[in-house]
Design an enzyme around this catalytic site. Structure first.
Site, short mmCIF file in Angstrom:
data_model
loop_
_atom_site.label_atom_id
_atom_site.label_comp_id
_atom_site.label_asym_id
_atom_site.label_seq_id
_atom_site.Cartn_x
_atom_site.Cartn_y
_atom_site.Cartn_z
N SER A 24 0.85 -1.20 0.00
CA SER A 24 0.00 0.00 0.00
C SER A 24 0.87 1.23 0.00
O SER A 24 1.98 1.23 0.56
CB SER A 24 -0.88 0.02 1.25
OG SER A 24 -1.54 1.28 1.34
N TYR A 42 -2.94 -0.53 10.11
CA TYR A 42 -2.88 -0.90 8.70
C TYR A 42 -1.47 -0.64 8.14
O TYR A 42 -0.90 -1.49 7.45
CB TYR A 42 -3.92 -0.11 7.91
CG TYR A 42 -3.98 -0.42 6.43
CD1 TYR A 42 -4.58 -1.59 5.97
CD2 TYR A 42 -3.46 0.46 5.48
CE1 TYR A 42 -4.65 -1.87 4.61
CE2 TYR A 42 -3.53 0.19 4.12
CZ TYR A 42 -4.13 -0.97 3.69
OH TYR A 42 -4.20 -1.26 2.34
P1 NDP Z 1 -11.67 -5.23 -1.48
O1 NDP Z 1 -12.19 -5.00 -0.10
O2 NDP Z 1 -12.40 -4.62 -2.63
O3 NDP Z 1 -11.49 -6.80 -1.72
C1 NDP Z 1 -10.83 -7.55 -0.74
C2 NDP Z 1 -10.64 -8.98 -1.19
O4 NDP Z 1 -9.98 -9.68 -0.13
C3 NDP Z 1 -11.96 -9.69 -1.43
O5 NDP Z 1 -11.78 -10.62 -2.46
C4 NDP Z 1 -12.21 -10.39 -0.09
O6 NDP Z 1 -13.01 -11.56 -0.18
C5 NDP Z 1 -10.78 -10.78 0.29
N1 NDP Z 1 -10.67 -11.00 1.73
C6 NDP Z 1 -10.91 -10.13 2.74
N2 NDP Z 1 -10.76 -10.72 3.92
C7 NDP Z 1 -10.41 -12.01 3.66
C8 NDP Z 1 -10.12 -13.15 4.45
N3 NDP Z 1 -10.18 -13.09 5.78
N4 NDP Z 1 -9.83 -14.30 3.83
C9 NDP Z 1 -9.79 -14.38 2.48
N5 NDP Z 1 -10.04 -13.35 1.68
C10 NDP Z 1 -10.36 -12.18 2.26
O7 NDP Z 1 -10.15 -4.69 -1.45
P2 NDP Z 1 -9.22 -4.10 -2.61
O8 NDP Z 1 -9.39 -4.86 -3.85
O9 NDP Z 1 -9.36 -2.63 -2.60
O10 NDP Z 1 -7.77 -4.41 -1.96
C11 NDP Z 1 -6.94 -5.47 -2.38
C12 NDP Z 1 -5.58 -5.27 -1.74
O11 NDP Z 1 -5.05 -4.01 -2.14
C13 NDP Z 1 -5.58 -5.28 -0.21
O12 NDP Z 1 -4.45 -5.95 0.27
C14 NDP Z 1 -5.51 -3.80 0.13
O13 NDP Z 1 -4.95 -3.57 1.41
C15 NDP Z 1 -4.65 -3.27 -0.99
N6 NDP Z 1 -4.78 -1.84 -1.27
C16 NDP Z 1 -5.96 -1.31 -1.70
C17 NDP Z 1 -6.04 0.04 -1.94
C18 NDP Z 1 -7.30 0.69 -2.43
O14 NDP Z 1 -7.35 1.95 -2.48
N7 NDP Z 1 -8.34 -0.05 -2.81
C19 NDP Z 1 -4.89 0.95 -1.74
C20 NDP Z 1 -3.71 0.27 -1.28
C21 NDP Z 1 -3.66 -1.08 -1.05
P3 NDP Z 1 -14.66 -11.45 -0.12
O15 NDP Z 1 -15.05 -10.82 -1.43
O16 NDP Z 1 -15.13 -12.85 0.00
O17 NDP Z 1 -14.98 -10.59 1.05
#
Ligand code: NDP
Length: 246
Positions: free
Chosen positions: A141, A155
């Site tokens: 991130s 975080y």
């Molecule tokens: P979303 O919340 O849109 O999606 C998160 C994904 O992670 C979903 O597929 C969710 O599954 C899965 N997930 C969450 N908790 C668990 C768990 N306990 N076990 C298995 N799977 C899990 O997030 P983003 O796509 O925005 O983020 C993806 C990555 O990018 C993360 O690591 C985030 O920290 C990072 N990031 C995002 C930014 C942003 O602005 N969006 C900026 C910087 C970093 P389900 O759909 O089943 O809930």
């Protein structure tokens, strides 16, 4: 471009947002793709149906990343179904904001388990299967090392931990021909951080390019690192953030 023909990829958190875009992109480049999800079964099935409709091989596994045995089971299933695994993308994560003194131990453990421990465990499970040309790509991130707002300490801790892990593992796996890198997204339009959300305008003002990234922007950089084009890049941090941290 189909740079990933014959490769087998596992993308954690591939049901939505950045992970779903990465899964689609790796598949479009020719890889067999397995995704994990936590609760969003319909969304995960939609992603794998889309990939299958274009002729690709795709699998989805319900798996709570905080559960270490679940991660081992997923990796075994992927290896059984695909015959191996070449690319691991540790993408699944949670973003919980708040004052540390108001969090309880369960909150702290949940953040550490999902954002850090799961990455370590998935990597540990995949490493024995990686051959020369293997790839581990962690999703960090822009908040890993610069924290422009309050309430993000936990975080930021989890994402900065992944930097040291990435570099250490890059050193460990170099002789094996495996690269390990970390991609740092900036604000990216997903459920986690919608471009139309309450905090979006403040973020946008700090982005040099003036707008949120798309999940596809992150997916493009992951596909590059996963491909042969990225073969001499390891232990690197790649910011895909529109210049928010300049
Ligand atoms: P979303 O919340 O849109 O999606 C998160 C994904 O992670 C979903 O597929 C969710 O599954 C899965 N997930 C969450 N908790 C668990 C768990 N306990 N076990 C298995 N799977 C899990 O997030 P983003 O796509 O925005 O983020 C993806 C990555 O990018 C993360 O690591 C985030 O920290 C990072 N990031 C995002 C930014 C942003 O602005 N969006 C900026 C910087 C970093 P389900 O759909 O089943 O809930």
């Amino acid at each position: 471009m189909r740079r990933l023909e014959g490769k087998r990829a596992l993308v954690t958190g591939g049901s939505r947002g950045i992970g779903a875009a990465i899964a689609r992109r790796l598949a479009a480049e020719g890889a067999d793709v397995a995704i994990t999800y936590h609760r969003a079964a319909d969304a995960a099935n939609k992603v794998i149906e889309e990939i299958r409709s274009t002729g690709g091989r795709a699998l989805a596994f319900a798996s709570d990343n905080a559960d270490d045995q679940a991660i081992d089971r997923v990796v075994s299933s992927v290896v059984n179904e695909f015959g191996g695994v070449d690319i691991l993308v540790n993408n699944a994560g949670i973003f919980e904001v708040g004052a540390l003194e108001k969090t309880n131990v369960e909150d702290i453990e949940r953040n550490l388990n999902i954002n850090v421990r799961a990455v370590v465990l998935a990597s540990r499970a995949v490493i024995p299967h990686l051959r020369s040309g293997g790839r581990i790509i962690n999703i960090g991130s822009c908040l890993a090392t610069r924290v422009p707002a309050p309430g993000i300490a936990l975080y930021a801790l989890t994402k900065s931990a992944l930097i040291g892990f990435t570099k250490g593992l890059a050193r460990d796996l170099g002789n094996n021909g495996t690269t390990v890198n970390i991609v740092h997204p900036g604000p990216t339009d997903t459920d986690m951080n919608p471009a139309a959300g309450d905090s979006a305008e403040g973020q946008r003002q700090r982005i040099a390019l003036g707008h949120f990234g798309s999940p596809e922007d992150i997916a493009a950089s992951v596909a590059f690192l996963a491909s042969e084009d990225g073969r001499h890049i390891t232990g690197a941090e790649l910011a895909v953030d529109g210049g928010i941290n300049i």
